[in-house]
Design an enzyme around this catalytic site. Structure first.
Site, PDB file in Angstrom:
ATOM      1  N   ASP A   1       0.944  -1.274  -0.054  1.00  0.00           N
ATOM      2  CA  ASP A   1       0.005   0.124   0.133  1.00  0.00           C
ATOM      3  C   ASP A   1       0.837   1.300  -0.116  1.00  0.00           C
ATOM      4  O   ASP A   1       2.115   1.132   0.323  1.00  0.00           O
ATOM      5  CB  ASP A   1      -0.822  -0.297   1.139  1.00  0.00           C
ATOM      6  CG  ASP A   1      -1.759   1.170   1.475  1.00  0.00           C
ATOM      7  OD1 ASP A   1      -2.418   1.696   0.362  1.00  0.00           O
ATOM      8  OD2 ASP A   1      -1.622   1.861   2.378  1.00  0.00           O
ATOM      9  N   LEU A   2       0.394   2.381  -0.265  1.00  0.00           N
ATOM     10  CA  LEU A   2       1.143   3.522  -0.496  1.00  0.00           C
ATOM     11  C   LEU A   2       1.275   4.515   0.919  1.00  0.00           C
ATOM     12  O   LEU A   2       1.942   4.466   1.616  1.00  0.00           O
ATOM     13  CB  LEU A   2       0.911   4.395  -1.592  1.00  0.00           C
ATOM     14  CG  LEU A   2       1.849   5.664  -1.775  1.00  0.00           C
ATOM     15  CD1 LEU A   2       3.185   5.436  -2.142  1.00  0.00           C
ATOM     16  CD2 LEU A   2       1.122   6.442  -3.080  1.00  0.00           C
ATOM     17  N   ASP A   3      -0.157   4.993   0.988  1.00  0.00           N
ATOM     18  CA  ASP A   3      -0.334   6.078   1.947  1.00  0.00           C
ATOM     19  C   ASP A   3      -0.169   5.223   3.290  1.00  0.00           C
ATOM     20  O   ASP A   3      -1.119   4.397   3.725  1.00  0.00           O
ATOM     21  CB  ASP A   3      -1.720   6.720   1.612  1.00  0.00           C
ATOM     22  CG  ASP A   3      -1.612   7.404   0.408  1.00  0.00           C
ATOM     23  OD1 ASP A   3      -0.805   8.392   0.404  1.00  0.00           O
ATOM     24  OD2 ASP A   3      -2.654   7.337  -0.387  1.00  0.00           O
TER      25      ASP A   3
ATOM     26  N   THR B   1       1.336  10.434   3.985  1.00  0.00           N
ATOM     27  CA  THR B   1       0.585  11.160   3.313  1.00  0.00           C
ATOM     28  C   THR B   1      -0.779  11.559   4.085  1.00  0.00           C
ATOM     29  O   THR B   1      -1.723  12.585   3.893  1.00  0.00           O
ATOM     30  CB  THR B   1       0.108  11.037   2.059  1.00  0.00           C
ATOM     31  OG1 THR B   1      -0.214   9.452   2.100  1.00  0.00           O
ATOM     32  CG2 THR B   1       1.352  10.952   0.985  1.00  0.00           C
TER      33      THR B   1
ATOM     34  N   LYS C   1      -8.822   6.420   6.236  1.00  0.00           N
ATOM     35  CA  LYS C   1      -7.579   5.803   5.591  1.00  0.00           C
ATOM     36  C   LYS C   1      -7.998   4.508   4.779  1.00  0.00           C
ATOM     37  O   LYS C   1      -8.876   3.756   5.199  1.00  0.00           O
ATOM     38  CB  LYS C   1      -7.034   5.405   6.781  1.00  0.00           C
ATOM     39  CG  LYS C   1      -6.211   6.673   7.637  1.00  0.00           C
ATOM     40  CD  LYS C   1      -5.310   6.113   8.382  1.00  0.00           C
ATOM     41  CE  LYS C   1      -4.410   7.222   8.887  1.00  0.00           C
ATOM     42  NZ  LYS C   1      -3.661   6.952  10.181  1.00  0.00           N
TER      43      LYS C   1
ATOM     44  N   SER D   1      -2.492   0.608  -4.276  1.00  0.00           N
ATOM     45  CA  SER D   1      -3.077   1.649  -3.690  1.00  0.00           C
ATOM     46  C   SER D   1      -4.325   2.291  -4.229  1.00  0.00           C
ATOM     47  O   SER D   1      -4.697   2.067  -5.662  1.00  0.00           O
ATOM     48  CB  SER D   1      -2.145   2.962  -3.923  1.00  0.00           C
ATOM     49  OG  SER D   1      -2.411   4.257  -3.464  1.00  0.00           O
ATOM     50  N   ALA D   2      -5.304   2.974  -3.431  1.00  0.00           N
ATOM     51  CA  ALA D   2      -6.531   3.445  -3.646  1.00  0.00           C
ATOM     52  C   ALA D   2      -6.310   4.734  -4.459  1.00  0.00           C
ATOM     53  O   ALA D   2      -7.344   5.222  -5.043  1.00  0.00           O
ATOM     54  CB  ALA D   2      -7.185   3.534  -2.471  1.00  0.00           C
TER      55      ALA D   2
ATOM     56  N   LYS E   1     -10.844  -1.075  -2.071  1.00  0.00           N
ATOM     57  CA  LYS E   1     -10.575  -2.068  -1.047  1.00  0.00           C
ATOM     58  C   LYS E   1     -11.966  -1.527   0.235  1.00  0.00           C
ATOM     59  O   LYS E   1     -12.463  -0.526   0.182  1.00  0.00           O
ATOM     60  CB  LYS E   1      -9.384  -1.372  -0.131  1.00  0.00           C
ATOM     61  CG  LYS E   1      -8.175  -1.830  -0.987  1.00  0.00           C
ATOM     62  CD  LYS E   1      -6.995  -0.997  -0.246  1.00  0.00           C
ATOM     63  CE  LYS E   1      -5.814  -0.790  -1.130  1.00  0.00           C
ATOM     64  NZ  LYS E   1      -4.603  -0.162  -0.425  1.00  0.00           N
TER      65      LYS E   1
ATOM     66  N   GLU F   1      -0.174  -3.315   4.610  1.00  0.00           N
ATOM     67  CA  GLU F   1      -1.244  -2.466   4.761  1.00  0.00           C
ATOM     68  C   GLU F   1      -1.351  -1.626   6.145  1.00  0.00           C
ATOM     69  O   GLU F   1      -0.987  -2.352   7.293  1.00  0.00           O
ATOM     70  CB  GLU F   1      -2.587  -3.131   4.486  1.00  0.00           C
ATOM     71  CG  GLU F   1      -3.035  -3.122   3.252  1.00  0.00           C
ATOM     72  CD  GLU F   1      -3.549  -1.719   2.798  1.00  0.00           C
ATOM     73  OE1 GLU F   1      -3.806  -0.763   3.725  1.00  0.00           O
ATOM     74  OE2 GLU F   1      -3.944  -1.339   1.618  1.00  0.00           O
ATOM     75  N   ASP F   2      -1.937  -0.397   5.950  1.00  0.00           N
ATOM     76  CA  ASP F   2      -2.036   0.195   7.503  1.00  0.00           C
ATOM     77  C   ASP F   2      -3.554   0.450   7.679  1.00  0.00           C
ATOM     78  O   ASP F   2      -3.702   0.987   8.674  1.00  0.00           O
ATOM     79  CB  ASP F   2      -1.230   1.566   7.239  1.00  0.00           C
ATOM     80  CG  ASP F   2      -1.824   2.765   6.451  1.00  0.00           C
ATOM     81  OD1 ASP F   2      -2.235   2.070   5.225  1.00  0.00           O
ATOM     82  OD2 ASP F   2      -2.154   3.741   6.863  1.00  0.00           O
TER      83      ASP F   2
HETATM   84  C1  BG6 Z   1      -5.668   5.939  -0.124  1.00  0.00           C
HETATM   85  C2  BG6 Z   1      -5.635   7.069   1.459  1.00  0.00           C
HETATM   86  O1  BG6 Z   1      -4.339   5.616  -0.118  1.00  0.00           O
HETATM   87  O2  BG6 Z   1      -6.039   6.866  -1.284  1.00  0.00           O
HETATM   88  C3  BG6 Z   1      -7.064   7.547   1.509  1.00  0.00           C
HETATM   89  O3  BG6 Z   1      -5.361   6.070   2.418  1.00  0.00           O
HETATM   90  C4  BG6 Z   1      -7.425   8.483   0.066  1.00  0.00           C
HETATM   91  O4  BG6 Z   1      -6.931   8.432   2.512  1.00  0.00           O
HETATM   92  C5  BG6 Z   1      -7.397   7.507  -1.176  1.00  0.00           C
HETATM   93  O5  BG6 Z   1      -8.854   8.942   0.287  1.00  0.00           O
HETATM   94  C6  BG6 Z   1      -7.683   8.239  -2.343  1.00  0.00           C
HETATM   95  O6  BG6 Z   1      -6.664   9.059  -2.765  1.00  0.00           O
HETATM   96  P1  BG6 Z   1      -6.624  10.043  -4.032  1.00  0.00           P
HETATM   97  O7  BG6 Z   1      -5.052  10.499  -3.842  1.00  0.00           O
HETATM   98  O8  BG6 Z   1      -7.158   9.447  -4.999  1.00  0.00           O
HETATM   99  O9  BG6 Z   1      -7.795  11.332  -3.480  1.00  0.00           O
HETATM  100 MG    MG Z   2      -2.980   3.081   3.482  1.00  0.00          MG
END
Ligand code: BG6
Ligand code: MG
Length: 215
Positions: A10-12, A18, A46, A115-116, A146, A170-171
């Site tokens: 996962d990224l964030d 972030t 998150k 990542s989402a 997810k 994953e967090d």
């Molecule tokens: C996830 C974050 O990785 O991405 C969420 O944990 C965030 O907080 C989601 O809403 C979507 O991100 P973005 O950059 O497409 O708005």
């Molecule tokens: Mg995350």
């Protein structure tokens, strides 16, 4: 689990922190809409997609908005978020990440991003890791958020590895559920009292090694 054939991150919250930038941007929007938004509220966002996050925010504020208003609000939030991440650099990579990526490379274990976020490519470029990933699956290329396993199954597919031989980091609760639904070994990054259902837990990537996964 034995030596993993691939790793999906996962990224964030795993590679970079972030969440603070997301929080600032959502908080400013809530201020403009006339209600308070706390760091505790932010926990609910998150791992959640941008539009789902907005819907949760509006629910917290007790507001109803039309579809076109929601589009405008999400765009306003994202514009500020992008401003914040556009000045990120490699110093924001979380502790232990670079060392662990190097270790994976030495073991010839490929790794992907799952990542989402639609901003994942921009963030990876800012922190200098874009070229290092063998595959990038993000919010631009998936249709089901997810806890649906789509993002991780696509990652395994792109790396040509069976899901059962993949490790996910994953967090977020939704991400742990997605990884388990994909049939993968999931490492929760954070507090095991808050995150349920992972196979192993670490506080930060500093605790992770390939030999720990092999056990
Ligand atoms: C996830 C974050 O990785 O991405 C969420 O944990 C965030 O907080 C989601 O809403 C979507 O991100 P973005 O950059 O497409 O708005
Ligand atoms: Mg995350």
């Amino acid at each position: 689990m034995g030596k993993p054939h691939a790793v999906i991150f996962d990224l964030d919250g795993v590679i970079v922190d972030t969440a603070k930038h997301h929080f600032q941007a959502w908080k400013q929007l809530a201020d403009e809409l006339g209600f308070n938004f706390t760091e505790e509220d932010n926990e609910r966002l998150k791992g959640v997609s941008r539009m789902d996050s907005l819907n949760i925010l509006l629910e917290i504020g007790g507001l109803n908005k039309s579809e076109s208003e929601k589009q405008e609000l999400a765009a306003r939030k994202n514009k500020r978020y992008v401003e914040a991440i556009s000045v990120m650099d490699e110093s924001e990579i979380l502790p232990g990440v670079l060392r662990f990526l190097q270790e994976l490379k030495e073991h010839n274990i490929p790794y992907a991003l799952g990542s989402a976020s639609k901003n994942a490519p921009l963030i990876l470029k800012q922190i200098g890791l874009y070229e290092k990933f063998n595959a990038i699956v993000d919010g631009n290329s998936i249709s089901k958020a997810k806890p649906d396993p789509e993002v991780f199954l696509r990652g395994a597919e792109e790396l040509s590895v069976t899901p059962g031989n993949c490790v996910v980091f994953e967090d977020a609760q939704s991400g742990i559920e997605a990884g388990k639904a994909a049939g993968m070994y999931v490492v929760g990054v954070g507090d095991s009292a808050v995150l349920a259902g992972a196979d192993d837990y670490i506080r930060t990537m500093e605790e992770m090694t390939v030999s720990r996964l092999e056990k």
